[in-house]
Design an enzyme around this catalytic site. Structure first.
Site, mmCIF file in Angstrom:
data_model
loop_
_atom_site.group_PDB
_atom_site.id
_atom_site.type_symbol
_atom_site.label_atom_id
_atom_site.label_comp_id
_atom_site.label_asym_id
_atom_site.label_seq_id
_atom_site.Cartn_x
_atom_site.Cartn_y
_atom_site.Cartn_z
ATOM 1 N N ARG A 1 44.923 37.501 42.366
ATOM 2 C CA ARG A 1 43.882 37.358 41.339
ATOM 3 C C ARG A 1 44.132 38.211 40.088
ATOM 4 O O ARG A 1 43.962 37.729 38.966
ATOM 5 C CB ARG A 1 42.538 37.761 41.953
ATOM 6 C CG ARG A 1 41.346 37.536 41.049
ATOM 7 C CD ARG A 1 40.080 38.225 41.596
ATOM 8 N NE ARG A 1 39.930 38.100 43.009
ATOM 9 C CZ ARG A 1 39.156 37.205 43.635
ATOM 10 N NH1 ARG A 1 38.426 36.369 42.922
ATOM 11 N NH2 ARG A 1 39.084 37.172 44.944
ATOM 12 N N ARG B 1 34.512 28.235 43.462
ATOM 13 C CA ARG B 1 34.082 29.626 43.691
ATOM 14 C C ARG B 1 32.566 29.827 43.582
ATOM 15 O O ARG B 1 31.977 30.501 44.433
ATOM 16 C CB ARG B 1 34.815 30.585 42.751
ATOM 17 C CG ARG B 1 36.341 30.551 42.918
ATOM 18 C CD ARG B 1 37.036 31.718 42.236
ATOM 19 N NE ARG B 1 36.772 32.952 42.934
ATOM 20 C CZ ARG B 1 35.914 33.848 42.548
ATOM 21 N NH1 ARG B 1 35.253 33.694 41.415
ATOM 22 N NH2 ARG B 1 35.707 34.927 43.268
ATOM 23 N N CYS C 1 28.204 14.831 44.171
ATOM 24 C CA CYS C 1 26.918 14.532 44.827
ATOM 25 C C CYS C 1 26.582 15.563 45.896
ATOM 26 O O CYS C 1 26.613 15.275 47.101
ATOM 27 C CB CYS C 1 26.970 13.127 45.417
ATOM 28 S SG CYS C 1 27.251 11.938 44.129
HETATM 29 N N1 LLP Z 1 47.953 39.087 50.408
HETATM 30 C C1 LLP Z 1 47.294 38.474 51.399
HETATM 31 C C2 LLP Z 1 47.810 38.591 52.763
HETATM 32 C C3 LLP Z 1 46.110 37.752 51.126
HETATM 33 O O1 LLP Z 1 45.447 37.181 52.118
HETATM 34 C C4 LLP Z 1 45.643 37.653 49.785
HETATM 35 C C5 LLP Z 1 44.429 36.907 49.473
HETATM 36 C C6 LLP Z 1 46.387 38.284 48.776
HETATM 37 C C7 LLP Z 1 47.535 38.998 49.119
HETATM 38 C C8 LLP Z 1 45.985 38.236 47.338
HETATM 39 O O2 LLP Z 1 44.754 38.831 47.119
HETATM 40 P P1 LLP Z 1 44.185 38.976 45.615
HETATM 41 O O3 LLP Z 1 45.098 39.955 44.907
HETATM 42 O O4 LLP Z 1 44.215 37.642 44.993
HETATM 43 O O5 LLP Z 1 42.823 39.483 45.806
HETATM 44 N N2 LLP Z 1 39.384 32.416 47.381
HETATM 45 C C9 LLP Z 1 38.842 33.745 47.265
HETATM 46 C C10 LLP Z 1 39.889 34.815 47.468
HETATM 47 C C11 LLP Z 1 40.638 34.696 48.775
HETATM 48 C C12 LLP Z 1 41.710 35.739 48.957
HETATM 49 C C13 LLP Z 1 42.562 35.446 50.138
HETATM 50 N N3 LLP Z 1 43.662 36.340 50.339
HETATM 51 C C14 LLP Z 1 38.152 33.866 45.925
HETATM 52 O O6 LLP Z 1 38.156 32.907 45.163
HETATM 53 O O7 LLP Z 1 37.538 34.893 45.629
#
Ligand code: LLP
Length: 421
Positions: free
Chosen positions: A283, A319, A349
């Site tokens: 992210r 989200r 819908c």
């Molecule tokens: N590494 C692993 C093992 C992960 O499971 C994830 C994210 C990341 C790295 C990256 O994390 P980030 O830096 O993006 O926070 N769909 C959700 C977020 C799900 C995150 C899943 N794992 C949202 O839209 O907030």
């Protein structure tokens, strides 16, 4: 400049991503349209790189955040590796020109087929999430005549203080090997054929806005590293996962540089400076770089609630519906009129199909709005629900705007289906 999105700004009442005006992009490419700033992505990466300069390190972009090929290509060219969780993501990394020797394979449910393919292309390591997975990986490696490099993902049982759906490092979560089982799991890994232990990792959650949970998890991890090495098993790398949050509303997460500096200081203090450091950010590399542009189709005021119906829905950006996430919505043209409070909803819908609730906006039908900070977990979570084709995507760099994904057409959606006769 809008909060959290330094490359998105109004100029003379019109909203721009870098030097590209969003109404103009909407007219050229249609809506709904994802627009990304490449400069913003590279600026976010630079914050990580500055903190890690002079160290043996690798930044593996967690491509689940946004796995569009041109986004992957941007990071591959900048020297990044990738954190993947499926063979589909592996093939994307390869198609985008990624170096497979910089790919780490995470996830609780890797199949034998996925392991085999990852071994064949020579990934950097497998982040193993259970003792059962160790056994299977060992079998697959032996059958393939190859060696699987292994890092164990340890669940440090630390509260990242984020949304329950995206916190992953607590005991009750399905992720990682329990802290108290970790030494035993390493002993098992070291004894199994076809495996080579190379490191250790954690990932405690996502959209984390403070350094404290990382430091807590790091301390527990370093305790383990010392415990494991006391058994004669060398751990060359420490992988600190991803999870750093971004500004959607008024969150003030530390910069990557500040967070990493604090973590590296702790690593040095505890005498672990010689280890290779890995990160898996998703992210924080792409979130604030993207917007979702959508056209206002209908205004539907009522005595109870005012609805602003736009042409992007929960299938394009889930989200808000899934996590009740608050994402800023900005008019692409500022009107000199008092704003009205709208619930901004999509055409799907479902009553859960909303992008923002109770938003003050001065808009008319035919105007465009932009959902900000939509670069992460937007397009990568998009679906075809209601048989809606997924949006087109554009990558902007300065005044240059390139179409990086065509809008999906009905024929694309039916591809691979078969009538009965
Ligand atoms: N590494 C692993 C093992 C992960 O499971 C994830 C994210 C990341 C790295 C990256 O994390 P980030 O830096 O993006 O926070 N769909 C959700 C977020 C799900 C995150 C899943 N794992 C949202 O839209 O907030």
């Amino acid at each position: 400049m809008l909060p959290g999105a330094p490359h998105v700004a109004y100029r003379d009442g019109l909203l721009f991503v870098e030097d590209c005006e969003l109404n103009a992009l909407a007219a050229e490419f249609g809506t709904p349209l994802y627009v990304y700033s490449q400069t913003a992505m590279l600026a976010s990466l630079a914050s990580y790189q500055r903190a890690l300069a002079g160290r043996d390190h690798l930044i593996c972009y967690a491509m689940k955040a946004n796995s569009s090929l041109a986004v992957l290509q941007t990071f591959a060219r900048a020297g990044c590796g990738f954190d993947i969780v499926s063979v589909g993501e592996l093939e994307r990394a390869i198609a985008a020109g990624g170096d497979t020797a910089k790919v780490m394979f995470s996830g609780v449910g890797k199949t034998r087929h996925e392991m085999r393919r990852a071994l064949e292309v020579g990934v950097l390591c497998f982040n193993v999430e259970s003792e059962a997975e160790l056994d299977v990986l060992s079998q697959v490696a032996v059958q393939s005549g190859l060696t699987a490099k292994v890092s164990l993902r340890v669940n440090p049982d630390v509260d990242p203080r984020t949304h329950p759906y995206i916190s992953t490092g607590l005991k009750g979560n399905k992720f990682g090997i329990a802290h108290e089982r970790a030494v035993a799991a390493y002993l098992r890994a070291a004894a199994l054929p076809g495996l080579e232990v190379t490191g250790i990792d954690f990932h405690i959650g996502s959209q984390i806005t403070e350094a404290a949970p990382y430091l807590e998890a790091l301390d527990r991890l370093l305790d383990l590293v010392e415990g494991v090495e006391a058994h004669g098993i060398a751990l060359h790398h420490i992988d600190l996962g991803g999870g750093l949050g971004i500004t959607y509303a008024d969150e003030q997460p530390p910069s990557a540089e500040a967070l990493l500096s604090a973590l590296l200081e702790r690593i040095d203090e505890r005498g672990h400076s010689h280890r290779r450091i890995l990160f898996e950010p998703g992210r924080s590399l792409v979130g604030n770089a993207g917007v979702l542009v959508s056209e206002v189709l209908y205004l539907k005021p009522s005595s109870v609630k005012n609805f602003c119906v736009v042409d992007a829905g929960m299938n394009d950006l889930i989200r808000p519906a899934l996590y009740q996430a608050w994402m800023r919505i900005a008019a692409c043209t500022l009107r000199d009129e008092p704003p009205v409070i709208w619930d901004v909803v999509g055409p799907v819908c479902e009553s859960g199909d909303w992008l923002g609730r109770e938003r003050p906006l001065a808009v008319k039908a035919g105007d465009c709005v932009a959902v900000l900070s939509a670069g992460a977990y937007g397009m990568s979570l998009a679906s075809n629900y209601n048989s809606r084709g997924r949006a087109a995507e554009v990558m902007v760099s300065g005044a240059d705007a390139r179409l990086i994904r065509d809008r999906e057409q009905p024929a694309d959606l039916m591809h691979g289906e078969h009538l009965l006769d």
